[in-house]
Design a protein around this motif. Structure first.
Motif, PDB file in Angstrom:
ATOM      1  N   GLU A 100      34.960  19.780  69.084  1.00 48.40           N
ATOM      2  CA  GLU A 100      36.224  19.617  68.349  1.00 48.40           C
ATOM      3  C   GLU A 100      35.970  19.226  66.886  1.00 48.40           C
ATOM      4  O   GLU A 100      36.683  19.659  65.990  1.00 48.40           O
ATOM      5  CB  GLU A 100      37.108  18.566  69.043  1.00 48.40           C
ATOM      6  CG  GLU A 100      37.712  19.082  70.349  1.00 48.40           C
ATOM      7  CD  GLU A 100      38.425  18.018  71.169  1.00 48.40           C
ATOM      8  OE1 GLU A 100      39.266  18.403  72.003  1.00 48.40           O
ATOM      9  OE2 GLU A 100      38.148  16.807  70.987  1.00 48.40           O
TER      10      GLU A 100
ATOM     11  N   ASN B 184      44.949  17.669  58.068  1.00 51.58           N
ATOM     12  CA  ASN B 184      45.570  18.383  56.949  1.00 51.58           C
ATOM     13  C   ASN B 184      46.812  17.654  56.454  1.00 51.58           C
ATOM     14  O   ASN B 184      47.075  17.584  55.251  1.00 51.58           O
ATOM     15  CB  ASN B 184      45.926  19.817  57.361  1.00 51.58           C
ATOM     16  CG  ASN B 184      44.677  20.677  57.452  1.00 51.58           C
ATOM     17  OD1 ASN B 184      43.713  20.453  56.726  1.00 51.58           O
ATOM     18  ND2 ASN B 184      44.678  21.642  58.355  1.00 51.58           N
ATOM     19  N   PHE B 185      47.576  17.088  57.398  1.00 53.70           N
ATOM     20  CA  PHE B 185      48.747  16.304  56.995  1.00 53.70           C
ATOM     21  C   PHE B 185      48.332  15.175  56.064  1.00 53.70           C
ATOM     22  O   PHE B 185      48.892  14.998  54.976  1.00 53.70           O
ATOM     23  CB  PHE B 185      49.460  15.733  58.230  1.00 53.70           C
ATOM     24  CG  PHE B 185      50.612  14.828  57.876  1.00 53.70           C
ATOM     25  CD1 PHE B 185      51.893  15.322  57.720  1.00 53.70           C
ATOM     26  CD2 PHE B 185      50.407  13.461  57.659  1.00 53.70           C
ATOM     27  CE1 PHE B 185      52.948  14.493  57.350  1.00 53.70           C
ATOM     28  CE2 PHE B 185      51.447  12.621  57.297  1.00 53.70           C
ATOM     29  CZ  PHE B 185      52.725  13.145  57.144  1.00 53.70           C
ATOM     30  N   TRP B 186      47.331  14.414  56.478  1.00 51.92           N
ATOM     31  CA  TRP B 186      46.929  13.242  55.683  1.00 51.92           C
ATOM     32  C   TRP B 186      46.235  13.661  54.383  1.00 51.92           C
ATOM     33  O   TRP B 186      46.346  12.974  53.372  1.00 51.92           O
ATOM     34  CB  TRP B 186      46.064  12.300  56.508  1.00 51.92           C
ATOM     35  CG  TRP B 186      46.869  11.617  57.573  1.00 51.92           C
ATOM     36  CD1 TRP B 186      46.756  11.752  58.932  1.00 51.92           C
ATOM     37  CD2 TRP B 186      47.953  10.687  57.365  1.00 51.92           C
ATOM     38  NE1 TRP B 186      47.696  10.991  59.583  1.00 51.92           N
ATOM     39  CE2 TRP B 186      48.439  10.325  58.647  1.00 51.92           C
ATOM     40  CE3 TRP B 186      48.569  10.135  56.242  1.00 51.92           C
ATOM     41  CZ2 TRP B 186      49.509   9.424  58.815  1.00 51.92           C
ATOM     42  CZ3 TRP B 186      49.627   9.252  56.409  1.00 51.92           C
ATOM     43  CH2 TRP B 186      50.084   8.902  57.684  1.00 51.92           C
TER      44      TRP B 186
ATOM     45  N   GLN C 199      35.295  22.349  65.002  1.00 51.84           N
ATOM     46  CA  GLN C 199      36.538  23.078  64.716  1.00 51.84           C
ATOM     47  C   GLN C 199      37.321  22.395  63.606  1.00 51.84           C
ATOM     48  O   GLN C 199      37.893  23.036  62.732  1.00 51.84           O
ATOM     49  CB  GLN C 199      37.427  23.143  65.968  1.00 51.84           C
ATOM     50  CG  GLN C 199      36.867  23.966  67.095  1.00 51.84           C
ATOM     51  CD  GLN C 199      37.571  23.637  68.419  1.00 51.84           C
ATOM     52  OE1 GLN C 199      38.511  22.842  68.463  1.00 51.84           O
ATOM     53  NE2 GLN C 199      37.107  24.243  69.497  1.00 51.84           N
ATOM     54  N   ILE C 200      37.366  21.063  63.673  1.00 53.01           N
ATOM     55  CA  ILE C 200      38.101  20.320  62.641  1.00 53.01           C
ATOM     56  C   ILE C 200      37.466  20.590  61.276  1.00 53.01           C
ATOM     57  O   ILE C 200      38.153  20.884  60.299  1.00 53.01           O
ATOM     58  CB  ILE C 200      38.126  18.809  62.989  1.00 53.01           C
ATOM     59  CG1 ILE C 200      39.039  18.563  64.196  1.00 53.01           C
ATOM     60  CG2 ILE C 200      38.593  17.982  61.783  1.00 53.01           C
ATOM     61  CD1 ILE C 200      39.009  17.151  64.743  1.00 53.01           C
TER      62      ILE C 200
ATOM     63  N   THR D  42      43.294  13.243  66.130  1.00 52.64           N
ATOM     64  CA  THR D  42      42.540  14.013  67.125  1.00 52.64           C
ATOM     65  C   THR D  42      42.540  15.521  66.876  1.00 52.64           C
ATOM     66  O   THR D  42      41.994  16.258  67.690  1.00 52.64           O
ATOM     67  CB  THR D  42      43.108  13.762  68.541  1.00 52.64           C
ATOM     68  OG1 THR D  42      44.525  13.933  68.488  1.00 52.64           O
ATOM     69  CG2 THR D  42      42.797  12.366  69.039  1.00 52.64           C
ATOM     70  N   ASN D  43      43.196  15.983  65.806  1.00 49.19           N
ATOM     71  CA  ASN D  43      43.203  17.438  65.567  1.00 49.19           C
ATOM     72  C   ASN D  43      43.247  17.729  64.077  1.00 49.19           C
ATOM     73  O   ASN D  43      43.601  16.878  63.271  1.00 49.19           O
ATOM     74  CB  ASN D  43      44.393  18.098  66.281  1.00 49.19           C
ATOM     75  CG  ASN D  43      45.713  17.651  65.684  1.00 49.19           C
ATOM     76  OD1 ASN D  43      46.069  18.068  64.581  1.00 49.19           O
ATOM     77  ND2 ASN D  43      46.433  16.784  66.381  1.00 49.19           N
ATOM     78  N   TYR D  44      42.895  18.988  63.717  1.00 50.15           N
ATOM     79  CA  TYR D  44      42.753  19.299  62.297  1.00 50.15           C
ATOM     80  C   TYR D  44      44.081  19.357  61.550  1.00 50.15           C
ATOM     81  O   TYR D  44      44.119  19.130  60.353  1.00 50.15           O
ATOM     82  CB  TYR D  44      41.932  20.579  62.074  1.00 50.15           C
ATOM     83  CG  TYR D  44      42.413  21.818  62.799  1.00 50.15           C
ATOM     84  CD1 TYR D  44      43.434  22.590  62.282  1.00 50.15           C
ATOM     85  CD2 TYR D  44      41.803  22.219  63.989  1.00 50.15           C
ATOM     86  CE1 TYR D  44      43.865  23.730  62.943  1.00 50.15           C
ATOM     87  CE2 TYR D  44      42.225  23.354  64.652  1.00 50.15           C
ATOM     88  CZ  TYR D  44      43.260  24.114  64.136  1.00 50.15           C
ATOM     89  OH  TYR D  44      43.686  25.228  64.781  1.00 50.15           O
ATOM     90  N   GLU D  45      45.185  19.646  62.240  1.00 47.33           N
ATOM     91  CA  GLU D  45      46.461  19.661  61.526  1.00 47.33           C
ATOM     92  C   GLU D  45      46.853  18.246  61.101  1.00 47.33           C
ATOM     93  O   GLU D  45      47.480  18.050  60.065  1.00 47.33           O
ATOM     94  CB  GLU D  45      47.571  20.305  62.375  1.00 47.33           C
ATOM     95  CG  GLU D  45      47.329  21.774  62.725  1.00 47.33           C
ATOM     96  CD  GLU D  45      47.319  22.717  61.507  1.00 47.33           C
ATOM     97  OE1 GLU D  45      47.455  22.257  60.356  1.00 47.33           O
ATOM     98  OE2 GLU D  45      47.152  23.936  61.731  1.00 47.33           O
ATOM     99  N   THR D  46      46.475  17.275  61.916  1.00 49.97           N
ATOM    100  CA  THR D  46      46.725  15.881  61.539  1.00 49.97           C
ATOM    101  C   THR D  46      45.910  15.530  60.298  1.00 49.97           C
ATOM    102  O   THR D  46      46.407  14.877  59.378  1.00 49.97           O
ATOM    103  CB  THR D  46      46.362  14.956  62.716  1.00 49.97           C
ATOM    104  OG1 THR D  46      47.251  15.254  63.789  1.00 49.97           O
ATOM    105  CG2 THR D  46      46.494  13.491  62.352  1.00 49.97           C
TER     106      THR D  46
ATOM    107  N   GLU E 166      47.085  16.251  52.608  1.00 46.43           N
ATOM    108  CA  GLU E 166      48.191  16.555  51.688  1.00 46.43           C
ATOM    109  C   GLU E 166      48.884  15.299  51.187  1.00 46.43           C
ATOM    110  O   GLU E 166      49.461  15.283  50.100  1.00 46.43           O
ATOM    111  CB  GLU E 166      49.205  17.491  52.356  1.00 46.43           C
ATOM    112  CG  GLU E 166      48.679  18.913  52.412  1.00 46.43           C
ATOM    113  CD  GLU E 166      49.717  19.918  52.886  1.00 46.43           C
ATOM    114  OE1 GLU E 166      50.924  19.569  52.970  1.00 46.43           O
ATOM    115  OE2 GLU E 166      49.316  21.062  53.177  1.00 46.43           O
ATOM    116  N   GLU E 167      48.826  14.239  51.985  1.00 46.53           N
ATOM    117  CA  GLU E 167      49.397  12.959  51.544  1.00 46.53           C
ATOM    118  C   GLU E 167      48.487  12.275  50.522  1.00 46.53           C
ATOM    119  O   GLU E 167      48.814  11.206  50.029  1.00 46.53           O
ATOM    120  CB  GLU E 167      49.601  12.023  52.739  1.00 46.53           C
ATOM    121  CG  GLU E 167      50.740  12.445  53.669  1.00 46.53           C
ATOM    122  CD  GLU E 167      52.122  12.192  53.056  1.00 46.53           C
ATOM    123  OE1 GLU E 167      52.228  11.370  52.131  1.00 46.53           O
ATOM    124  OE2 GLU E 167      53.084  12.837  53.513  1.00 46.53           O
TER     125      GLU E 167
ATOM    126  N   SER F  84      44.271   7.120  65.540  1.00 43.17           N
ATOM    127  CA  SER F  84      43.912   8.117  66.560  1.00 43.17           C
ATOM    128  C   SER F  84      44.170   9.563  66.117  1.00 43.17           C
ATOM    129  O   SER F  84      44.935  10.293  66.736  1.00 43.17           O
ATOM    130  CB  SER F  84      44.633   7.829  67.883  1.00 43.17           C
ATOM    131  OG  SER F  84      43.937   6.836  68.597  1.00 43.17           O
TER     132      SER F  84
END
Lengths: 306, 411
Positions: free
Chosen positions: B152, B132-134, B155-156, B126-130, B136-137, B124
Motif C-alpha cells: 500500500e 492528497n487531501f492534506w 501505491q500511495i 490509510t490511503n493516497y486520496e487522504t 492540497e491543504e 490514521s
C-alpha cells in the motif's frame, strides 16, 4: 428543527421507523460504513430511499469507514451510485472521501463523522468550511463541552441519544487471534455476542466483534439520553441519533417511538419529569435486558477527565 | 550500477535535551520532541522554549532537524494560545510541527505561516486520496497509519507527491490511532489528550451471552489464558531495502519516554543499515549484529506489524512472554586518555571489578571487556561504582570516545 435519525436493519424496519415518526434513516454497506446493524445491498439502499422519499423523509448513508487504497478506489463508483439514487446525505470520516467528492464533482451532502476525534467546534467548523453539512459528535464529550460546541457551530450537530458506543476499532483480528491462540473454534462475528470483562472490574462487559473493518469494542453501558433531552435541545444539538446495532426488530422501533413522543412533548412544551419517567420506564422494557444503560459522558464533569 | 536517489531520514524520539543530543550524535537525521502543550506524551520530558532553542542550535551544527509533536485531539479551550505557541516554535527555528487535529492544523497554518505541518499518525491516514487531501491543504508530510502495508505504501507513493513518514521501530497502538477511547471509558483518562492508560494491555475474561437464559457463559473449553490486546513491538531492521525502494521519506522510531540507552542504540543501528543499503544497494547484506543490538534495548518481542500482512496471534502478547536478554546502561564515557588507555566514565548504574561490559559508540563501534581496574576521581582504587553520576576512571582495552556508552548484561 429537531430531527430523529435511526439505523434501519431492513426495509421493513425502516418502514416501521418512518411510521412511528423517525425523520431520517441511517443505512449503508459494511465495506464503506462502520458498525451497521445490517449491511445493505445497493438494491436495498435504493428501495429504502424510494420508500423514505415517498413520505418526504430522508436517508443518510454511512460512508464513514477508514479506507485503505483498495476501498478508496472502489468508493468512487459507490458514491456515484449514491448520487444517482439521490440519497440525502452521507457520513464521512476519511478525508480521502471528501477529496474524491470534490475531484469527481459529486453532488452529495456530507456529514463529518470521524467518531472519537470529533471533539471541538473549531474542528467541526474546519470541515464545515470544506463543505460538511453537519457533524457527528464524539461520545466522549460532556454536557458543558457539548453546550460550548453547540454555541459555536453553524451546521446541525448529531448526538447519540440511544444505543451502543464504540470505544475501540482495530484492523487486527483481536478476538480471532486470541481464539486461535487458545484453540477455540469460535467465530467472533457480531451474531455471536461475545463480550469481555476487565479482570479488576467484574461488572464491566464490553461487547466485541469482528467484521470487514476489523475488531470493534463497545462501552459497558449503552447510551440513553431520554432523561436529558431538554438539555440536549437547549445545547443546540438538533439531530438525535438512535443506534439499533444491539436492539433488534420491533423493540428498536418502539424505542424510536418513545423518542418521537419525547421530541413532540418537548416541542409542544408538554415535557415534565413525570412524563419523562413514564417514557423512560417503557424504554427500559424494550431495551435488551443484558445491556445496562446510562447517560455516558453527557453527565460527567469535564474536569474529572485527565 | 544501481544508485539510490532518495535516502530516507532517520527520525528519532527525544524526550529531553540530553536525548536529543544523543540521538543526533548517534546518527539521527531528525528528532521529534514535545513542548509544554498540545502534545500526547504529557508524562514524557517536555521541552521549554529555552531548551528548544538549545536543541535547535545543536541540531543545526549537525545538519539535523527538530520537529515538535502537537498531536492532541483538542476539546473546547484546549486550543487557546495555540497560534502564539506555533509562532514561537517557528521563530525558534523548529523545522515542523506534527499535528493531527484539523483545528490545530488550521490555527498553525493561519497564525504561524511558514511553519511546516506534518499530519500525525494519530489521524490514521490509510490511503493516497487522504494524503492528497492534506497535501492540497498545504501539509508537507503525512505520517501514515501503522495499519498500512508495504504494498500500500508503494501505491500511495505512486499516487501522491506529499512526503511520507512511517513508523519502523517501537511500541504500537493496537487500534487505529485516534480511534481508541478505552482509557477514557475505563479510567477517565483521555487517550487522545495524553492520558492513555494503556487499557489494551490489561487482562480480560471473554464470555458469550446465552441467548435463551440471558446468562453469561464462558466459551467452551475457555482456558486459563486471559484475553488481552497487547501488541508486540515493531522492528523493521530486516526490511530497510523495502522501505527505501518504496520511496518513504522518513523512518520514525517510537519512544519519547525511552532512555538514552534506547535512543542511542536504535538510532545507531538504523543509521548503519540505511547507510549500508543506500551506499551500495547491490552488495548490501543484512548484518545479524544489528538485530542483536536492538534486542538489547527491547521491552517486548519484535515483529513487523502490518507491513507484510494482517498481524497474527504471534504479534499479540499471550501466555508467558519470551525471555528477552536484558541489558543495563551503566555509564557514559566523558573522556579518554590515549597515552594511558584510561577512560573517564560517568556512572549511571551499579558496576564492579570483574563485570563483563560492553562499550558502544556512533558508527556501530563495539568493544567488550572485563573490568580489571578502576579508580575514583582522586585516583583511589575502587571495587564498586555505586553512586549515580559518580566519576570513575577505568583501564580500557580499546580506544573509546566521549559520549560512548557502557552497558552490561543483567544477571
Amino acid at each position: 428543527m429537531i430531527k430523529i435519525i435511526a439505523t434501519a436493519a431492513s426495509a421493513e424496519q425502516g418502514k416501521a421507523l418512518l411510521e412511528v415518526g423517525v425523520d431520517m434513516l441511517y443505512v449503508g454497506e459494511d465495506a464503506f460504513g462502520l458498525r451497521l446493524p445490517t449491511s445493505f445491498s445497493r438494491a436495498e439502499i435504493e428501495t429504502m430511499v424510494e420508500i423514505a422519499h415517498s413520505q418526504n423523509k430522508k436517508v443518510v448513508v454511512a460512508v464513514n469507514a477508514l479506507m485503505h487504497n483498495d476501498r478508496i478506489e472502489k468508493v468512487v463508483s459507490y458514491l456515484q451510485f449514491l448520487e444517482k439514487c439521490r440519497v440525502d446525505a452521507i457520513t464521512v470520516g476519511d478525508p480521502g472521501v471528501i477529496h474524491l467528492l470534490k475531484k469527481h464533482n459529486l453532488n452529495i451532502p456530507f456529514i463529518y463523522d470521524a467518531q472519537t476525534i470529533v471533539t471541538s467546534a473549531k474542528q467541526i467548523n474546519f470541515w464545515a468550511k470544506r463543505g460538511a453539512t453537519g457533524a457527528v459528535l464524539a461520545r466522549e464529550l460532556t454536557y458543558e463541552e457539548l453546550e460550548a460546541i453547540g454555541a459555536q457551530t453553524t451546521v446541525p450537530l448529531e448526538i447519540l441519544v440511544y444505543g451502543a458506543t464504540c470505544i475501540h476499532q482495530s484492523l487486527r483480528p483481536l478476538a480471532s487471534n486470541y481464539l486461535q491462540y487458545t484453540n477455540q473454534d469460535v467465530s467472533p462475528s457480531k451474531k455471536r455476542g461475545l463480550y469481555i470483562t476487565e479482570k479488576n472490574d467484574p461488572d464491566s462487559r464490553y461487547s466485541i466483534y469482528e467484521d470487514i473493518n476489523g475488531t470493534h469494542i463497545f462501552a459497558s453501558y449503552d447510551v440513553n439520553l431520554l432523561t436529558q433531552l431538554d438539555k440536549v435541545m437547549e445545547a443546540n444539538l438538533h439531530h438525535w441519533k438512535l443506534d439499533g446495532l444491539f436492539t433488534k426488530g420491533d423493540d428498536f422501533v418502539q424505542i424510536a417511538r418513545l423518542f418521537v413522543e419525547a421530541k413532540n412533548a418537548l416541542l409542544e412544551k408538554r415535557w415534565s419529569a413525570d412524563y419523562m419517567q413514564q417514557l423512560n420506564e417503557k424504554l427500559h422494557e424494550y431495551h435488551p435486558k443484558d445491556r445496562p444503560l446510562d447517560e455516558g459522558f453527557f453527565v460527567k464533569d469535564p474536569t474529572e477527565i485527565e | 550500477m544501481k544508485t539510490i536517489t532518495k535516502k530516507p531520514e532517520v527520525l528519532a524520539p527525544a524526550g529531553t535535551l540530553e536525548k536529543l543530543k544523543t540521538a543526533i550524535h548517534y546518527g539521527a537525521d531528525a528528532v521529534y520532541i514535545g513542548g509544554n502543550a498540545y502534545g500526547l506524551r504529557s508524562r514524557a520530558g517536555n521541552f521549554s522554549f529555552d531548551e528548544m532553542k538549545e536543541g535547535v542550535a545543536f541540531a543545526r551544527k549537525y545538519n539535523a532537524k527538530v520537529y515538535v509533536a502537537a498531536n492532541i485531539v483538542a476539546h473546547e479551550n484546549d486550543t487557546d494560545g495555540a497560534g502564539e505557541y506555533f509562532r514561537t516554535l517557528r521563530d525558534i527555528g523548529i523545522d515542523a510541527v506534527i499535528v493531527s487535529d484539523p483545528a490545530l492544523i488550521e490555527i498553525c497554518a493561519l497564525e504561524a505561516p511558514g511553519l511546516p505541518i506534518h499530519l500525525s499518525t494519530q489521524a490514521s491516514a490509510t490511503n493516497y486520496e487522504t494524503l492528497n487531501f492534506w497535501h492540497e491543504e498545504g501539509l508537507e508530510r503525512v505520517v501514515l497509519a501503522r495499519e498500512v502495508s508495504m504494498d500500500e505504501i508503494k501505491q500511495i507513493r505512486n499516487n501522491t507527491d506529499v512526503e511520507i513518514e512511517v513508523f519502523i521501530h517501537g511500541a504500537m497502538c493496537i487500534s487505529y490511532s485516534g480511534r481508541c477511547v478505552l482509557s477514557n471509558h475505563m479510567s477517565m483518562r483521555d487517550a487522545n489528550r495524553g492520558g492513555c492508560s494503556q487499557s489494551c494491555r490489561w487482562k480480560y475474561d471473554i464470555f458469550e451471552m446465552d441467548e435463551e437464559t440471558g446468562q453469561p457463559i464462558g466459551l467452551e473449553g475457555n482456558p486459563d489464558e486471559p484475553f488481552s490486546m497487547s501488541a508486540v513491538d515493531m522492528a523493521m531492521i530486516r526490511h530497510i531495502p523495502d522501505l527505501v525502494e518504496a520511496g518513504v521519506d522518513s523512518l520514525k522510531i517510537e519512544g519519547r519516554m525511552k532512555s538514552i540507552h534506547y535512543v542511542s542504540t536504535v538510532s545507531n543501528v538504523y543509521r548503519q543499515a540505511i547507510d549500508a543499503y543506500c551506499n551500495d544497494p547491490e552488495n548490501y547484506e543484512f548484518n545479524e549484529a544489528w538485530e542483536d543490538e536492538l534486542w538489547k534495548v527491547a521491552q517486548r518481542e519484535l515483529a513487523t506489524g502490518f507491513y507484510y500482512g494482517i498481524p497474527d496471534p504471534n504479534q499479540q502478547i499471550f501466555g508467558k512472554p519470551r525471555k528477552i536478554p536484558k541489558y543495563t546502561f551503566i555509564g557514559q564515557v566523558i573522556d579518554y586518555d590515549e597515552e594511558t588507555n584510561i577512560a573517564t566514565i560517568e556512572q549511571r548504574n551499579h558496576f564492579k571489578i570483574g563485570d563483563d561490559i560492553e562499550f558502544y559508540g556512533p558508527g556501530f563501534s563495539h568493544h567488550k571487556q572485563t573490568i580489571t581496574e578502576m579508580w575514583d576521581e582522586d585516583g583511589n582504587p575502587l571495587d564498586v561504582a555505586r553512586h549515580p553520576m559518580m566519576i570513575v576512571k577505568m583501564k580500557v582495552e580499546h580506544p573509546v570516545k566521549p559520549l560512548d556508552m557502557m552497558r552490561k548484561r543483567k544477571a
